[in-house]
Scaffold this motif. Sequence first.
Motif, PDB file in Angstrom:
ATOM      1  N   LEU A  12       0.821  -1.024   0.139  1.00 22.06           N
ATOM      2  CA  LEU A  12       0.000   0.044  -0.029  1.00 22.06           C
ATOM      3  C   LEU A  12       0.741   1.254  -0.030  1.00 22.06           C
ATOM      4  CD1 LEU A  12      -3.304   0.363   1.791  1.00 22.06           C
ATOM      5  CD2 LEU A  12      -1.786   2.365   1.927  1.00 22.06           C
ATOM      6  N   THR A  13       0.788   1.899  -1.097  1.00 22.60           N
ATOM      7  CA  THR A  13       1.949   2.931  -1.293  1.00 22.60           C
ATOM      8  C   THR A  13       1.268   4.116  -1.873  1.00 22.60           C
ATOM      9  OG1 THR A  13       3.661   1.494  -1.629  1.00 22.60           O
ATOM     10  CG2 THR A  13       4.334   3.754  -2.175  1.00 22.60           C
ATOM     11  N   LEU A  14       1.247   5.387  -1.176  1.00 22.94           N
ATOM     12  CA  LEU A  14       0.342   6.285  -1.637  1.00 22.94           C
ATOM     13  C   LEU A  14       1.578   7.438  -1.841  1.00 22.94           C
ATOM     14  CD1 LEU A  14      -2.209   7.939  -2.271  1.00 22.94           C
ATOM     15  CD2 LEU A  14      -2.341   8.711   0.307  1.00 22.94           C
ATOM     16  N   ALA A  15       1.596   7.977  -2.918  1.00 28.20           N
ATOM     17  CA  ALA A  15       2.703   9.124  -3.312  1.00 28.20           C
ATOM     18  C   ALA A  15       2.089   9.960  -4.286  1.00 28.20           C
ATOM     19  CB  ALA A  15       3.847   8.118  -4.038  1.00 28.20           C
ATOM     20  N   PHE A  16       2.799  11.169  -4.371  1.00 24.04           N
ATOM     21  CA  PHE A  16       2.622  12.149  -5.288  1.00 24.04           C
ATOM     22  C   PHE A  16       3.132  11.639  -6.617  1.00 24.04           C
ATOM     23  CE2 PHE A  16       2.262  14.745  -1.304  1.00 24.04           C
ATOM     24  CZ  PHE A  16       0.945  15.192  -1.468  1.00 24.04           C
ATOM     25  N   ASP A  17       2.168  12.003  -7.713  1.00 18.34           N
ATOM     26  CA  ASP A  17       2.430  11.474  -8.983  1.00 18.34           C
ATOM     27  C   ASP A  17       3.693  12.397  -9.774  1.00 18.34           C
ATOM     28  OD1 ASP A  17       2.548  10.960 -11.704  1.00 18.34           O
ATOM     29  OD2 ASP A  17       0.434  10.663 -11.780  1.00 18.34           O
ATOM     30  N   PRO A  18       4.969  12.063  -9.822  1.00 21.12           N
ATOM     31  CA  PRO A  18       5.902  12.940 -10.457  1.00 21.12           C
ATOM     32  C   PRO A  18       5.708  13.356 -11.666  1.00 21.12           C
ATOM     33  CG  PRO A  18       6.592  10.679 -10.403  1.00 21.12           C
ATOM     34  CD  PRO A  18       5.178  10.572  -9.631  1.00 21.12           C
ATOM     35  N   ASP A  19       4.788  12.674 -12.481  1.00 21.07           N
ATOM     36  CA  ASP A  19       4.367  12.938 -13.832  1.00 21.07           C
ATOM     37  C   ASP A  19       3.523  14.188 -13.986  1.00 21.07           C
ATOM     38  OD1 ASP A  19       6.234  11.013 -14.649  1.00 21.07           O
ATOM     39  OD2 ASP A  19       4.724   9.472 -14.741  1.00 21.07           O
ATOM     40  N   GLU A  20       3.008  14.516 -12.843  1.00 22.02           N
ATOM     41  CA  GLU A  20       1.900  15.615 -12.929  1.00 22.02           C
ATOM     42  C   GLU A  20       2.659  16.814 -12.862  1.00 22.02           C
ATOM     43  OE1 GLU A  20      -1.857  16.750 -13.739  1.00 22.02           O
ATOM     44  OE2 GLU A  20      -1.169  14.713 -13.381  1.00 22.02           O
ATOM     45  N   VAL A  78     -10.940  13.472   0.128  1.00 23.95           N
ATOM     46  CA  VAL A  78     -11.476  12.422   0.925  1.00 23.95           C
ATOM     47  C   VAL A  78     -12.632  11.693   0.484  1.00 23.95           C
ATOM     48  CG1 VAL A  78     -12.609  12.364   3.178  1.00 23.95           C
ATOM     49  CG2 VAL A  78     -10.548  13.929   2.949  1.00 23.95           C
ATOM     50  N   GLY A  79     -12.487  10.386   0.760  1.00 25.70           N
ATOM     51  CA  GLY A  79     -13.363   9.332   0.376  1.00 25.70           C
ATOM     52  C   GLY A  79     -13.282   8.747  -0.913  1.00 25.70           C
ATOM     53  N   VAL A  80     -12.214   9.305  -1.592  1.00 26.65           N
ATOM     54  CA  VAL A  80     -11.761   8.821  -2.803  1.00 26.65           C
ATOM     55  C   VAL A  80     -11.115   7.531  -2.861  1.00 26.65           C
ATOM     56  CG1 VAL A  80     -10.705   9.249  -4.837  1.00 26.65           C
ATOM     57  CG2 VAL A  80     -11.892  11.128  -3.914  1.00 26.65           C
ATOM     58  N   GLN A  81     -11.712   6.453  -3.520  1.00 26.12           N
ATOM     59  CA  GLN A  81     -11.180   5.264  -3.474  1.00 26.12           C
ATOM     60  C   GLN A  81     -10.132   5.040  -4.677  1.00 26.12           C
ATOM     61  OE1 GLN A  81     -11.958   0.366  -4.005  1.00 26.12           O
ATOM     62  NE2 GLN A  81     -13.172   1.717  -2.588  1.00 26.12           N
ATOM     63  N   LEU A  82      -8.695   4.827  -4.378  1.00 24.35           N
ATOM     64  CA  LEU A  82      -7.821   4.515  -5.774  1.00 24.35           C
ATOM     65  C   LEU A  82      -7.456   3.197  -5.695  1.00 24.35           C
ATOM     66  CD1 LEU A  82      -5.491   7.704  -4.918  1.00 24.35           C
ATOM     67  CD2 LEU A  82      -7.350   7.719  -6.282  1.00 24.35           C
ATOM     68  N   ASP A  83      -7.900   2.788  -6.643  1.00 27.62           N
ATOM     69  CA  ASP A  83      -7.320   1.345  -7.325  1.00 27.62           C
ATOM     70  C   ASP A  83      -5.772   1.475  -7.584  1.00 27.62           C
ATOM     71  OD1 ASP A  83      -9.610   0.279  -6.510  1.00 27.62           O
ATOM     72  OD2 ASP A  83     -10.441   0.161  -8.543  1.00 27.62           O
ATOM     73  N   PRO A  84      -5.098   0.261  -7.440  1.00 27.50           N
ATOM     74  CA  PRO A  84      -3.717   0.465  -8.173  1.00 27.50           C
ATOM     75  C   PRO A  84      -3.774   1.321  -9.435  1.00 27.50           C
ATOM     76  CG  PRO A  84      -4.112  -1.600  -7.133  1.00 27.50           C
ATOM     77  CD  PRO A  84      -5.469  -0.937  -7.024  1.00 27.50           C
ATOM     78  N   CYS A  85      -2.598   2.011  -9.349  1.00 32.13           N
ATOM     79  CA  CYS A  85      -2.519   2.935 -10.548  1.00 32.13           C
ATOM     80  C   CYS A  85      -3.374   3.941 -10.771  1.00 32.13           C
ATOM     81  CB  CYS A  85      -2.436   1.990 -11.987  1.00 32.13           C
ATOM     82  SG  CYS A  85      -1.222   0.606 -11.997  1.00 32.13           S
ATOM     83  N   GLU A  86      -4.049   4.239 -10.054  1.00 30.36           N
ATOM     84  CA  GLU A  86      -5.148   5.306  -9.992  1.00 30.36           C
ATOM     85  C   GLU A  86      -4.678   6.513  -9.447  1.00 30.36           C
ATOM     86  OE1 GLU A  86      -9.789   3.396 -11.199  1.00 30.36           O
ATOM     87  OE2 GLU A  86      -9.352   4.375  -9.105  1.00 30.36           O
ATOM     88  N   SER A  87      -5.060   7.590 -10.048  1.00 33.15           N
ATOM     89  CA  SER A  87      -4.753   8.973  -9.113  1.00 33.15           C
ATOM     90  C   SER A  87      -5.880   9.625  -8.927  1.00 33.15           C
ATOM     91  CB  SER A  87      -3.475   9.615  -9.721  1.00 33.15           C
ATOM     92  OG  SER A  87      -3.804   9.933 -11.010  1.00 33.15           O
ATOM     93  N   THR A  88      -5.943  10.803  -8.358  1.00 38.62           N
ATOM     94  CA  THR A  88      -7.029  11.769  -8.451  1.00 38.62           C
ATOM     95  C   THR A  88      -6.410  12.993  -8.255  1.00 38.62           C
ATOM     96  OG1 THR A  88      -9.044  12.414  -7.336  1.00 38.62           O
ATOM     97  CG2 THR A  88      -7.521  11.692  -5.772  1.00 38.62           C
ATOM     98  N   LYS A  89      -6.946  13.950  -8.818  1.00 37.29           N
ATOM     99  CA  LYS A  89      -6.491  15.497  -8.628  1.00 37.29           C
ATOM    100  C   LYS A  89      -7.378  16.215  -7.840  1.00 37.29           C
ATOM    101  CE  LYS A  89      -4.825  17.391 -12.344  1.00 37.29           C
ATOM    102  NZ  LYS A  89      -4.718  17.972 -13.766  1.00 37.29           N
ATOM    103  N   GLY A  90      -6.598  17.197  -6.794  1.00 35.83           N
ATOM    104  CA  GLY A  90      -7.175  17.855  -6.008  1.00 35.83           C
ATOM    105  C   GLY A  90      -6.627  19.168  -5.849  1.00 35.83           C
ATOM    106  N   GLU A  91      -7.037  20.038  -5.017  1.00 36.68           N
ATOM    107  CA  GLU A  91      -6.900  21.274  -4.589  1.00 36.68           C
ATOM    108  C   GLU A  91      -6.554  21.781  -3.402  1.00 36.68           C
ATOM    109  OE1 GLU A  91      -8.848  23.997  -7.226  1.00 36.68           O
ATOM    110  OE2 GLU A  91      -8.574  25.607  -5.732  1.00 36.68           O
TER     111      GLU A  91
END
Lengths: 227, 221
Positions: free
Chosen positions: B42-50, B178-191
């Motif tokens: 389980l690894t949550l990280a900031f996406d370096p490609d963004e 918050v409440g967003v489910q991220l499956d493997p390889c998925e990301s979400t954008k927030g502010e």
Amino acid sequence: MFLATLIAASVMGVTFAHWSDFVTVEGYAEMGSLTFGFTRIAAEWDSEDYEGYPPEKDTGNGVCVLSEEETDVHTLKTVYKLLTFTITNAYPQYWAINKFTLDNAGTIPLCIHSVVLTLPPGFSYVEDPNFPGARFYVYDARPMLIYEIWLYKEPEDYGPGWEIQPPWMFPGPYGDVYGVRQLYSNQIDPCSELLTEICVYFYQDAEECHTYEFSIEIEGIQWNKHP
Amino acid sequence: MHNKKMIVLPFMAILMLSVVGVAYAHWSDFIKIAGYAEMGSLTLAFDPDEILGCVDNEPTLPVPKDVAWCDVYYDPDSYVYDEHTDKYGYKVLVFEIYNAYPQYEVNLVTVVPHNIGTVPLVITDFNMWDPTGELEFVWTTPPPASPAYGYFWKDFDGDGVYDQDTEEIINVKIVNFVGVQLDPCESTKGEIDFEFKQPAEECHHYYFKVELVGIQFNKAP
């Protein structure tokens, strides 16, 4: 000299002369065979297959594979001596079950005599004395509870989609209807099978990216020597 | 009497051997179950490609200005690599705001947490704090509401009680996550938006952290 000759002749004469006859008992004992093994994987499913138990996903996976064939010379039935249960991408609260058959491919009945768990160095276990089957709590070196193994008789040949819940969701201490049953002492007659399940459940202290190994040896002995 | 004992002895020996012989000779067979359990990650990280970016309110002022500014970058020391997925990212996103002043607003508009592990996760919360202990954070509209609102305040008078007019330093608004489910390889954008309030001090340096909490999907509330 005369007397000696007479005595010798007398002895030989008696030997040749008495009436006799013989009967013979010939014995042939064809021994049976005791050949114990796995024959088939009946079903495999996990915590992700159940609607509402937590969100349905396809993340972890538990697969059983049979190997090490052995054919009984009497029955010509082939069984497998090794069942390899490989669970991948597991995580806490994930559980995987496989249902398989224990078979008697030999010619004499056998009884399940022992179930022995072996773990790598640094790991230990505690067995639940109240569980009908075998239930092992496995600890690592810290020591933290990492996972538990259930091995039990499960007479219902069901699988995913049969709308039957995991055994621990049945009423009763360990499930009375379709739930777990004792594995020890079960007698398997020749050409019969025993539906059995193995379940591995992971606790929160299981570590990421680790590989956990275990080995369980099941002994079947001739039924008339058990227990 | 002695002779009788001598006769019995061989029988006893035979009997004992027989018993021992039976014990060793019972037929048995063994089968084995070998278990291998490979745990996921389980690894949550900031996406370096963004592409990172922040915008402020100065271009929208009645008289546009370019007074304060913001830098955003990934902390190179926080590089993380997931050996299962062969993906990487950063655990820490650093933003530095310079020459800020009251009513200055700055928005981090491309905060993209990425699940680079193998197990689905759910973002359940934010932890916000000042590591120096100077500021305290309070939610006014806590997650899982989106946007979520809160503020940092400083206890200038030392009474332990927040005074809205004189002690509010930075307003915070968080959109999404918050409440967003991220499956493997998925990301979400927030502010994440910040607005400096009037009690903020001149020539002062404020330091705070925003931590996104992601937990295994099957433990999410």
